[in-house]
Write an enzyme that holds these catalytic residues in place. Structure first.
Site, PDB file in Angstrom:
ATOM      1  CB  SER A 185      -0.906   0.009   1.234  1.00  0.00           C
ATOM      2  OG  SER A 185      -0.128   0.095   2.412  1.00  0.00           O
ATOM      3  N   GLY A 187       2.053   3.222  -2.101  1.00  0.00           N
ATOM      4  CA  GLY A 187       3.144   3.377  -3.056  1.00  0.00           C
ATOM      5  C   GLY A 187       4.357   2.517  -2.816  1.00  0.00           C
ATOM      6  CD  GLU A 307      -6.442   5.277  -2.970  1.00  0.00           C
ATOM      7  OE1 GLU A 307      -5.797   5.148  -4.039  1.00  0.00           O
ATOM      8  OE2 GLU A 307      -5.976   4.983  -1.857  1.00  0.00           O
ATOM      9  CD  GLU A 320      -4.683   0.691  -4.671  1.00  0.00           C
ATOM     10  OE1 GLU A 320      -4.522   1.264  -3.571  1.00  0.00           O
ATOM     11  OE2 GLU A 320      -3.767   0.125  -5.287  1.00  0.00           O
ATOM     12  CG  ASP A 327      -3.328   8.772   3.433  1.00  0.00           C
ATOM     13  OD1 ASP A 327      -4.261   8.825   2.606  1.00  0.00           O
ATOM     14  OD2 ASP A 327      -2.208   8.300   3.141  1.00  0.00           O
ATOM     15  CB  THR A 328      -6.812  11.984   1.234  1.00  0.00           C
ATOM     16  OG1 THR A 328      -7.888  11.049   1.132  1.00  0.00           O
ATOM     17  CG2 THR A 328      -5.632  11.475   0.423  1.00  0.00           C
ATOM     18  NE  ARG A 409       0.799  10.846   7.022  1.00  0.00           N
ATOM     19  CZ  ARG A 409       0.259   9.950   6.208  1.00  0.00           C
ATOM     20  NH1 ARG A 409       0.294  10.144   4.901  1.00  0.00           N
ATOM     21  NH2 ARG A 409      -0.294   8.854   6.670  1.00  0.00           N
TER      22      ARG A 409
END
Length: 442
Positions: A185, A187, A307, A320, A327-328, A409
């Site tokens: 996941s 990336g 997504e 997906e 997170d967005t 992050r």
């Protein structure tokens, strides 16, 4: 390369198709330290898990936060915590037996999902279901469900078990293409391949860069290769399955770097026809997943991050879905009356989530911006009074132990503005003012 749209009927119809699960839910809440608490085991204690824990605790649940390292963000606020390898079946079984949860909430993909079926058999609710968790962490299972069962439009794709199969799949789809391990996941292990000379490097990256690679270096990861669609922009449609059915939040626009979230804003200003298609896709994939949950006697309740790709010619594709807050969706801590985390907690506990529950709290636009820190050491922040002096701004500092090389992050900036540009500019100005220092742990 044509887009694969499929012609099979959807397994779910609309927002009322999967209104209730097999078993009623009326959890005892408000006495987390009492004799009969509703006990929640949170598997994954990052920044998203921290907000989930807070919202569950606000509603009176007992929360035990688990992760593979000590001091994770959710551990700092939960009633109790455990540190263990969640991919190890024996360790996961032992923790479940010790905590005796009523509800298990997976917050990450790296979990021995096969063990969750044992928990369901023992009468424990798995959120949204063990079947859904297994499907969504496997790109092959998810793509087959979305395109070949539900008929949702997707990019053309092939699967490969070897470098030779990957080469053949890439040739069939054409270049450029995208190669991803099926079990990863954000990336990790993903590559954009623009010519045949780069295909071997992409295969190698899928094997060593995937999230599940550590400790499994001797195992070959099956991959998916997809045609690189002419992308205009991406959307996240947060979709909530609850005892009241399925509802969608206003779409979220976002920016990603190497598949990882950097900025998001809500509502994304999109044409009405694009909005309708995106919401329809979101309802159908979540409806299909919850139907599977119901077929196995599970509820299928919770927040799903769907997504969506919007192509330059206006076509709308499914990409997906994450069976948990996205997170967005951290922008919803500023943009909605009930954040995605509050919605997740409500849905999990059997509280109806309706269209009114997902209303926006502002007339303008809200934005979020990740605070990404590079280096090695503990991360300290300063200048908060100046950074937050700008009206309509806020932030969350996650409290992670530190960074260990590369980047991580460590927080998120939130802002409200009159439009997308105004809100994004406010988050940028706040981040630019914030003091960030990486220091030695000593």
């Amino acid at each position: 390369m044509p887009i694969e749209s499929g012609n099979r009927p959807s397994a779910a119809s609309d927002s009322t198709a999967t209104a209730s699960a097999a078993r009623p839910a009326d959890f005892t809440l408000g006495t987390p330290l009492g004799a009969h608490p509703t006990r929640v085991l949170l598997l994954g204690s990052g920044e998203l898990g921290k907000e989930i824990a807070i919202e569950l605790m606000r509603l009176g649940a007992y929360v035990c936060a688990a992760d593979s390292y000590p001091g994770a963000p959710a551990m700092q606020v939960a009633h109790d915590c455990r540190v263990f390898d969640m991919t190890d079946p024996a360790s996961l079984d032992a923790t479940i037996a010790e905590i005796r949860p009523d509800i298990i909430v997976p917050e990450v993909e790296a979990i021995a999902t096969q063990e969750l079926e044992k928990a369901v058999d023992a009468g424990i609710d798995v959120v949204p279901s063990c079947q859904i968790a297994a499907i969504c962490m496997n790109r092959e299972s998810l793509r087959v469900l979305a395109h070949e069962t539900l008929g949702l439009p997707t990019t053309p794709y092939r699967f490969a078990d070897s470098l030779d199969e990957l080469k053949a799949g890439a040739e069939a789809l054409g270049y450029p293409c995208v190669v991803k391990p099926i079990m990863s996941s954000s990336g990790h292990g993903q590559s954009v391949v623009r010519d045949p000379a780069a295909i071997e490097a992409a295969w190698h990256e899928a094997q060593v860069g995937r999230r599940a690679a550590a400790g499994h270096e001797d195992q070959v990861s099956r991959v998916i290769v997809e045609a690189l669609a002419p992308l205009d922009y991406e959307l996240t449609v947060l979709t909530v399955s609850s005892s009241a059915g399925i509802v969608t939040c206003r779409p979220i626009g976002h920016v990603q770097v190497d598949g990882d979230y950097r900025e998001s804003w809500q509502p994304a200003r999109v044409p009405d026809d694009i909005l309708a298609q995106a919401q329809n896709i979101a309802r159908r994939i979540v409806g299909g997943l919850t139907d599977i949950a119901h077929d196995h006697g599970e509820r299928g309740w919770g927040v799903f991050g769907v997504e969506i790709f919007v192509l330059t010619d206006g076509r709308v594709l499914f990409n997906e879905v994450s069976p948990r807050p996205h997170d967005t969706g951290m922008v919803t801590m500023a943009s909605q009356y009930l954040s995605e985390f509050a919605l997740h907690a409500r849905a999990v506990l059997g509280i109806p989530v309706t269209d009114g529950s997902v209303a926006l709290s502002h007339d303008g636009v809200c934005a979020s911006r990740a605070i990404v820190v590079s280096g090695t050491g503990q991360v300290e922040f300063s200048h908060l009074p100046a950074a937050l002096a700008q009206p309509g701004t806020d932030l969350r500092l996650f409290g992670k132990p530190g960074v260990t090389g590369g980047h991580r992050r460590m927080g998120v900036v939130l802002a409200t503005g009159s439009d997308v540009d105004d809100a994004r500019n406010r988050t940028r100005a706040t981040l630019d003012t914030l003091g960030v220092t990486v220091t030695d742990a000593d």
